[in-house]
Design an enzyme around this catalytic site. Structure first.
Site, PDB file in Angstrom:
ATOM      1  N   ASP A  42      19.855   4.745 -16.214  1.00  0.00           N
ATOM      2  CA  ASP A  42      19.236   2.895 -15.912  1.00  0.00           C
ATOM      3  C   ASP A  42      17.525   3.821 -15.880  1.00  0.00           C
ATOM      4  O   ASP A  42      17.243   2.879 -15.597  1.00  0.00           O
ATOM      5  CB  ASP A  42      19.452   1.928 -15.758  1.00  0.00           C
ATOM      6  CG  ASP A  42      21.550   2.322 -16.288  1.00  0.00           C
ATOM      7  OD1 ASP A  42      21.375   2.321 -17.814  1.00  0.00           O
ATOM      8  OD2 ASP A  42      22.267   1.744 -15.376  1.00  0.00           O
ATOM      9  N   GLY A  66      23.453   3.091 -21.989  1.00  0.00           N
ATOM     10  CA  GLY A  66      22.389   1.972 -22.956  1.00  0.00           C
ATOM     11  C   GLY A  66      20.950   2.104 -22.663  1.00  0.00           C
ATOM     12  O   GLY A  66      20.662   1.679 -21.849  1.00  0.00           O
ATOM     13  N   HIS A  67      19.905   1.953 -23.857  1.00  0.00           N
ATOM     14  CA  HIS A  67      18.918   2.637 -24.064  1.00  0.00           C
ATOM     15  C   HIS A  67      17.704   1.440 -24.358  1.00  0.00           C
ATOM     16  O   HIS A  67      18.191   1.283 -25.662  1.00  0.00           O
ATOM     17  CB  HIS A  67      18.332   3.714 -24.247  1.00  0.00           C
ATOM     18  CG  HIS A  67      19.321   5.198 -23.826  1.00  0.00           C
ATOM     19  ND1 HIS A  67      18.739   5.728 -24.323  1.00  0.00           N
ATOM     20  CD2 HIS A  67      19.356   5.071 -22.801  1.00  0.00           C
ATOM     21  CE1 HIS A  67      19.241   7.008 -22.928  1.00  0.00           C
ATOM     22  NE2 HIS A  67      20.078   6.719 -22.650  1.00  0.00           N
ATOM     23  N   GLN A 105      22.243   9.142 -18.959  1.00  0.00           N
ATOM     24  CA  GLN A 105      22.701   9.233 -17.427  1.00  0.00           C
ATOM     25  C   GLN A 105      21.403   9.423 -17.226  1.00  0.00           C
ATOM     26  O   GLN A 105      20.756   9.600 -16.929  1.00  0.00           O
ATOM     27  CB  GLN A 105      24.064   9.803 -18.025  1.00  0.00           C
ATOM     28  CG  GLN A 105      25.317   9.151 -18.184  1.00  0.00           C
ATOM     29  CD  GLN A 105      25.486  10.124 -19.737  1.00  0.00           C
ATOM     30  OE1 GLN A 105      25.679  10.804 -19.885  1.00  0.00           O
ATOM     31  NE2 GLN A 105      25.373   8.652 -21.110  1.00  0.00           N
ATOM     32  N   LYS A 138      14.735   5.377 -19.729  1.00  0.00           N
ATOM     33  CA  LYS A 138      14.613   6.256 -20.710  1.00  0.00           C
ATOM     34  C   LYS A 138      14.552   5.828 -21.981  1.00  0.00           C
ATOM     35  O   LYS A 138      13.420   6.097 -22.736  1.00  0.00           O
ATOM     36  CB  LYS A 138      15.268   6.962 -20.818  1.00  0.00           C
ATOM     37  CG  LYS A 138      16.040   7.857 -19.081  1.00  0.00           C
ATOM     38  CD  LYS A 138      17.270   8.671 -19.314  1.00  0.00           C
ATOM     39  CE  LYS A 138      18.988   8.092 -19.308  1.00  0.00           C
ATOM     40  NZ  LYS A 138      18.927   6.734 -17.709  1.00  0.00           N
TER      41      LYS A 138
END
Ligand code: GDP
Ligand code: IMO
Ligand code: MG
Length: 426
Positions: free
Chosen positions: A13, A40-41, A224, A16
């Site tokens: 988080d 979750g980007h 990650q 990215k």
């Protein structure tokens, strides 16, 4: 720009999605190579916010080719839903999105096992997974009992699926978990694959051509972060894949020497979602302030993220393993209102001073951060468009992080939007 790997250098988080979206202005391929929809980007473009879980962050740029590589574990139901949502929002990707036929499937029983396993663990031993079935799917891959994207193209897919569901139901029964209904699942998977089949292909030859193309710019999008890496992270409080730059060759099927550069993404502070040691964690007002100003809630699960000061030990360790050439330093603006900013420069453990992250989880849990203090800048950085426009203390903070980590900062982020990005000469 050449072939660039972007990896998270903390516990995920780091931002990215934003950096990849910004850099894809100049890329022609964006490739995910590990993880699954535990990621979750977030990409914010104008007033639109997208949270991508399996789709590479380049999908929002017309003309950019996107690959979901062999190293991922892909939940076909999740992927079909994500892509259909993007299509509904007007994103067109047909003809430029490729899903490797070698990528392993995350099936309903993986998710059920992930949940059942976590539920059985006593407090303090729970990993705090995203419950997306990631660990069980990678276990099956290593155990050679997994199913792959390409299997869905075979005539006997349904029988392979039924066989797996029956054997996993036996395990779920032992665990006291609810059993799965094979008939119902077969219908759901058939529906998902009817949608996904056009995207499934052998991505290896096309990627190898792309990384050897002298005019090509391929971005490898890590998910990650290094501290969640299955080998180098805070094991067992990690995810189940190689999250660092080392995962690229295996997860995309390209030779390691085709990677030209590694960009490490770090927040100007640190967050972690899920369980496990976190030496600079703040349980006080400062931690709460970071969480609320930084809107630190998991993009996948909505859980509040734990917050703490920047940890230069972690950053140096990640830079060493990942061969990080330069940093993207994110969320500087979140520190705008802090009188004093601290950075952890070493750990103290059992009377010893440590400069690197120990492997032993119990040792890491006993590590106390050694802090150096820094006077904050106490004004907004949000509108800065060049390094020179930042307040003096903010510029000094950047230089200090460079000094402590031995890696130059080349991208600085002061807000979630594309425009809030400063490029530095390195
Ligand atoms: P990722 O998983 O590394 O892509 O990061 P996430 O998307 O899970 O979390 C990063 C969050 O920070 C997202 O909500 C982004 O919109 C937001 N973000 C990214 N860069 C910045 C920044 O420089 N400042 C602020 N305030 N928010 C940012
Ligand atoms: P992005 O790509 C932050 C964490 C989970 C849990 C551990 C194991 O958005 O940075 P898993 O479901 O993978 O078995 O969970 O890893 N985790 C993440 N934390 N960002 C992520 O992805 C994460 N993906 C997994 O919270 O602690
Ligand atoms: Mg995220």
């Amino acid at each position: 720009m050449a072939n660039t790997v972007l990896i998270g250098a903390q516990w995920g988080d780091e931002g990215k999605g934003k950096v990849i979206d910004v850099l894809t202005a100049r890329a022609n391929w964006v490739v995910r190579y590990q993880g699954g929809n535990n990621a979750g980007h977030t990409v914010e473009i104008g007033d639109q916010k997208y949270v991508l879980h399996l789709a590479p962050s380049g999908i929002l740029r017309p003309g950019v080719n996107c690959v979901i590589g062999n190293g991922l574990v892909v939940d076909p139901l999740g992927l079909a839903e994500e892509l259909q949502d993007l299509e509904k929002r007007g994103i067109e990707f047909r003809g430029r999105l490729f899903v490797s036929d070698r990528a392993h499937l995350v099936l309903q029983y993986h998710k059920a096992l992930d949940g059942a396993r976590e539920a059985r663990l006593e407090s303090g031993k729970k990993i705090g997974t995203t419950k997306r079935g990631i660990g069980p799917a990678y276990s099956d891959k290593a155990d050679r009992t997994g199913l792959r994207m390409g299997d869905a193209l075979e005539e006997n897919f349904e029988s392979m699926l039924r066989e797996r569901i029956a054997s996993k139901n036996a395990v779920l029964a032992i665990m006291g978990a609810d059993l799965l209904d094979a008939d119902e699942l077969v219908v759901k998977y058939n529906e998902a694959f009817d949608y996904l089949k056009p995207f499934i292909c052998d991505a290896v030859p096309m990627l190898n051509a792309a990384v050897r193309d002298p005019s090509g710019n391929v971005i490898f999008e890590g998910a990650q972060g290094v501290m969640l890496d299955v080998d180098f992270g805070t094991y067992p409080f990690v995810t189940s894949s190689s999250t660092g730059a080392g995962g690229v060759a295996a997860g995309a099927g390209i030779p390691p020497h085709c990677v030209d550069e590694v960009i490490g993404i770090v927040k100007a502070y640190t967050t972690r979602v899920g369980e496990g040691p976190f030496p600079t964690e703040l349980l006080d007002e400062d931690g709460k302030k970071m969480g609320s100003v930084g809107r630190e809630f998991g993009a996948t699960t909505g859980r509040p993220r734990r917050c703490g000061w920047f940890d230069a030990v972690v950053a140096r360790y990640s830079a060493m393993i990942g061969g990080i050439n330069r940093w993207a330093l994110m969320k500087m603006d979140v520190l705008d209102g802090f009188e004093t900013i601290k950075v952890c420069v070493a750990y103290e453990c059992d009377g010893e001073r440590l400069q690197t992250v120990p492997a032993s989880i119990s040792r890491l849990s006993r590590c106390k951060p050694v802090y150096e203090e820094f006077k904050g800048w106490n004004c907004s950085t949000r509108d800065a468009t060049a390094f020179e426009e930042l307040p003096e203390q903010a510029r000094k903070y950047v230089r200090w992080i460079e000094e402590l980590t031995g890696v130059p900062v080349s991208i600085l982020s002061v807000g979630p939007n594309r425009a809030s990005t400063i490029f530095l000469e390195t």
